[in-house]
Motif scaffolding. Structure first.
Motif, short mmCIF file in Angstrom:
data_model
loop_
_atom_site.label_atom_id
_atom_site.label_comp_id
_atom_site.label_asym_id
_atom_site.label_seq_id
_atom_site.Cartn_x
_atom_site.Cartn_y
_atom_site.Cartn_z
N ASN A 6 0.85 -1.19 0.00
CA ASN A 6 0.00 0.00 0.00
C ASN A 6 0.88 1.24 0.00
N LYS A 7 0.22 2.37 -0.15
CA LYS A 7 0.96 3.63 -0.06
C LYS A 7 0.84 4.18 1.35
N MET A 8 1.81 5.00 1.71
CA MET A 8 1.78 5.64 3.03
C MET A 8 0.54 6.53 3.13
N PHE A 9 -0.11 6.47 4.29
CA PHE A 9 -1.31 7.25 4.60
C PHE A 9 -2.51 6.83 3.74
N GLU A 10 -2.39 5.68 3.06
CA GLU A 10 -3.52 5.20 2.26
C GLU A 10 -4.58 4.60 3.17
N ILE A 11 -4.12 3.88 4.22
CA ILE A 11 -5.07 3.19 5.08
C ILE A 11 -4.92 3.68 6.52
N GLY A 12 -5.94 4.33 7.00
CA GLY A 12 -5.91 4.85 8.36
C GLY A 12 -7.15 4.42 9.12
N ARG A 13 -7.05 4.30 10.44
CA ARG A 13 -8.24 4.06 11.23
C ARG A 13 -8.05 4.63 12.63
N GLU A 14 -9.15 4.89 13.27
CA GLU A 14 -9.08 5.43 14.62
C GLU A 14 -9.01 4.28 15.62
N TRP A 15 -8.10 4.43 16.57
CA TRP A 15 -7.96 3.46 17.65
C TRP A 15 -8.38 4.12 18.96
N ASP A 16 -8.88 3.31 19.87
CA ASP A 16 -9.23 3.85 21.19
C ASP A 16 -8.39 3.07 22.20
N LEU A 17 -7.34 3.69 22.68
CA LEU A 17 -6.34 2.98 23.48
C LEU A 17 -6.32 3.45 24.93
N PRO A 18 -5.80 2.61 25.82
CA PRO A 18 -5.68 3.02 27.22
C PRO A 18 -4.85 4.30 27.34
N VAL A 19 -5.21 5.15 28.26
CA VAL A 19 -4.48 6.37 28.64
C VAL A 19 -4.50 7.43 27.53
N VAL A 20 -4.05 7.11 26.31
CA VAL A 20 -3.96 8.12 25.26
C VAL A 20 -5.29 8.34 24.53
N GLY A 21 -6.26 7.44 24.72
CA GLY A 21 -7.59 7.66 24.16
C GLY A 21 -7.69 7.43 22.67
N LYS A 22 -8.65 8.15 22.02
CA LYS A 22 -8.89 7.96 20.59
C LYS A 22 -7.79 8.63 19.77
N GLN A 23 -7.18 7.86 18.88
CA GLN A 23 -6.06 8.35 18.08
C GLN A 23 -6.13 7.76 16.69
N LYS A 24 -5.84 8.59 15.69
CA LYS A 24 -5.80 8.11 14.31
C LYS A 24 -4.41 7.54 14.01
N ALA A 25 -4.40 6.33 13.48
CA ALA A 25 -3.12 5.72 13.10
C ALA A 25 -3.22 5.17 11.69
N TYR A 26 -2.08 5.12 11.03
CA TYR A 26 -2.03 4.71 9.62
C TYR A 26 -1.16 3.47 9.45
N MET A 27 -1.55 2.60 8.55
CA MET A 27 -0.76 1.43 8.26
C MET A 27 0.59 1.88 7.70
N THR A 28 1.65 1.33 8.29
CA THR A 28 3.00 1.80 8.03
C THR A 28 3.90 0.58 7.85
N GLY A 29 4.87 0.67 6.95
CA GLY A 29 5.86 -0.39 6.86
C GLY A 29 6.75 -0.38 8.08
N HIS A 30 7.09 -1.54 8.64
CA HIS A 30 7.92 -1.56 9.84
C HIS A 30 8.63 -2.90 9.96
N ASP A 31 9.81 -2.88 10.58
CA ASP A 31 10.68 -4.05 10.65
C ASP A 31 9.99 -5.33 11.12
N GLU A 32 9.23 -5.23 12.22
CA GLU A 32 8.77 -6.45 12.90
C GLU A 32 7.82 -7.28 12.06
N ILE A 33 7.15 -6.63 11.11
CA ILE A 33 6.26 -7.38 10.21
C ILE A 33 7.07 -8.43 9.45
#
Lengths: 413, 413
Positions: B216-243
């Motif tokens: 995919n392209k950067m910032f092509e796929i994003g979704r809102e997450w609702d996480l402990p402490v930091v609350g609702k946050q938009k995050a985007y699918m990103t290439g990363h080593d651990e995958i």
């Protein structure tokens, strides 16, 4: 009466100047073009030949010159027999080319204020920092030097003077508005050399209001204008050369310059500026390389000349001048509309280069035929605007006037 | 059982590693730190001394080294007697430092994939391009090499393994989410070396889904997450080593990485990228200077280490792992919350550096005491996660778990 023209510079504006000189070489005589890179001059001459632009058979030669070397420029003036120098090189070379003209007696004209590479937006009035310091030298040598005779500065200065001479009794404000409603189809590009273009907008926005210099920030003051042909457009108060001379002739008038910017342009500019990428001061990379960020941005952006083939749409540049006529409030909008595609078809440049490049050729013709060969240093508003505007009507930049009597062409031929 | 640590690198993460090693020098033995610029190592040691971070009196020495020179690094390993090398230098040095460890028998650990300066985002799986090619050599030499043992990659790999070992019977998806809800107060800054940071986002976004690599392209796929402490946050699918390693252990699971980005970050990134300023390929300025635009952007941006003193707010990084438990659908979110200000007060670095720098020290302690001294090359999910997570609980990065039984700390000590 003077003849034989040396063009300094080989960018998009020089391309227009070359074509227009060729179209008028019966009056202008031998033509020469010189820049740091001779190949760019050759390409311009090729384009002139391809269009069959020379009105009569004649000389058009290219030369290599470092235009920051006044002696080299003076030698070239002597070698070519040029009596008129049209300087459309980088703004960094102006004072050196002027010096060469003073030494040789050639008439000088340029289209923008002199700038030193390491300084941005010096104290107003800008012309007093470099150009006007040579006024006496020009007068003593009988050298005709016409400063800032592009469109803005240049034609817009003549428009102000025309308002004074023909339309109003008193002048209370001069608002110069420059809208480019064209589209080049790129993500982002500047219409002029990015280095010069951005330098215009990174310093203080100087305007002349209430009899004094007023300092604002770029994009601090914007308003919507509703102009002929291009319609409703947002423009922002911008620092610009002509304010620095017009404010001397019209000290009681407010003199402001407004330039149209899209939200996209402003966003890109803001990001680059805030990060420091528009800085003319060098930074050092982690590897120890000294680099001027602005020069790297320039290297990444499209060459303005490359925009021309696909540029569509129109520009509208004019002066809204307010004051009184016969004791009553009156106003006049004096303007030109130019078309990017038409410009490209005629001279191979986009409309912004066209509006900047045609006026100095008109000035050269008026120097050649003696009308403007005044033997001293002047800004455009110091000269009779009527022959200039009438000549521009004939060579590609027609002037119109809009006031309570309607929207109509003006001519004085 | 190994002892004596050589830290490679002297940036923000190295600062954390140095402090944490000092706090555990009773186990780790002599400490050494080396980078291209020795003065940066000295500054880090000064900061360790100022905080009185050394648990017991001992050695902490600085050295100059070009870490792309494997022989020089090997010589330094021998000279210092280091049996453990924590490589937190630039990602460009990894393969050279690994080579030095293979030659000397020292244990190796890093926190990010190896990169070559002139290549961006090579073909997946990334580890196969450089690191895994040395698996046999490590095994033959009995060298313990723990790849990617920062937070992400690193702790998040251990979280995936923990879900496998403790919480689920089958694993259907692993979504790693990295949210920095902190504020550094600058117009724009990256939390890591801008060069590495941007390189992460200019290439293809690789994810492992439905048993294959998806581009995919950067910032092509994003979704809102609702996480402990930091609350609702938009995050985007990103290439990363651990995958690129988790997809090998869990080939039937979808493995995705999500990083939080503000609209402002995305706007700045988009402008810089579209103009070409994030390119690792050199451009030539009008003056003929060859320059890599990305290195100029880096030079203009704040040094990530300089953000620490004024950084406030928290990070939340964790794995949402879905699958089945006892034949029924189940999911668990395993995560850590870190605080920028607390990190700065403890070790003089911001929270992002803290989360990246503490885990390799935990790994070094587990190598020193024999728990993780496996004598071969591994990714973190190949190791038992429980001692690692329990140790991290004690040295600054506590782990919590959220599932249908609630939100609670986990520990295995």
């Amino acid at each position: 009466m003077k003849k034989n023209v040396l063009i300094i510079g080989a960018g998009g504006v020089a391309q227009v100047v070359a074509h227009k000189c060729a179209q008028n070489n019966d009056v202008l005589g031998d033509l020469h073009i010189a820049s740091r890179t001779k190949a760019k001059c050759d390409a311009i001459i090729d384009s002139v030949r391809e269009k069959g632009a020379m009105k009569v058979p004649g000389t058009f030669e290219s030369h290599q010159v470092d235009a920051t070397d006044a002696t080299a420029v003076a030698d070239l003036i002597k070698a070519t027999g040029a009596q008129i120098v049209i300087n459309v090189g980088s703004a960094f070379v102006n004072r050196h080319v002027l010096e060469a003209c003073i030494r040789t007696g050639a008439a000088y004209m340029d289209t923008a204020i002199h700038e030193e590479p390491d300084k941005i937006c010096e104290t107003p009035p800008w012309y007093a920092n470099y150009e006007w310091k040579r006024r006496e030298d020009c007068e003593k040598a009988g050298v005709t030097a016409i400063l800032g005779v592009g469109f803005d500065p240049g034609v817009v200065n003549a428009y102000a003077r025309l308002a004074e001479d023909e339309f109003l009794d008193t002048i209370e404000s001069i608002d110069i508005v420059d809208i480019n409603a064209g589209s080049h189809g790129k993500y982002f590009a500047t219409n002029f050399d990015p280095e010069i273009n951005f330098r215009e907008f990174t310093g203080t926005v100087w305007s002349w209001q209430n009899g004094q210099w007023q300092a604002n920030k770029m994009f601090e003051i914007g308003r919507e204008w509703d102009l002929p042909v291009v319609g409703k457009q947002k423009a922002y108060m911008t620092g610009h050369d002509e304010i620095h001379s017009l404010s001397q002739r019209y000290p009681n008038a407010d003199v402001r310059f407004w330039m149209g910017f899209s939200d996209h342009y402003i966003n890109v500019f803001t990001v680059l500026k805030n990060i420091g990428l528009l800085s003319e001061q060098p930074v050092r990379t982690a590897e120890g390389q000294e680099v001027v960020p602005l020069k790297v941005v320039k290297a990444c952006l499209p060459d303005p000349a490359s925009l021309a083939p696909n540029y569509t749409g129109k520009t509208c540049i004019g002066d809204l001048v307010k004051g009184t006529k016969d004791g009553k409030p009156a106003e006049v909008f004096i303007y030109n509309v130019a078309d990017h595609k038409e410009a490209y078809e005629e001279v191979g440049s986009q409309g912004i280069s066209y509006t900047a490049g045609v006026p100095p050729v008109a000035a050269a013709i008026l120097v050649a035929n003696g009308t403007w060969d005044v033997g001293k240093m002047v800004n455009v508003e110091d000269l009779d605007p009527k022959p200039f505007i009438s000549l521009l009507n004939r060579i590609g930049l027609p002037t119109r006037v809009k006031d309570e009597q309607g929207d109509r062409p003006v001519d004085f031929a």
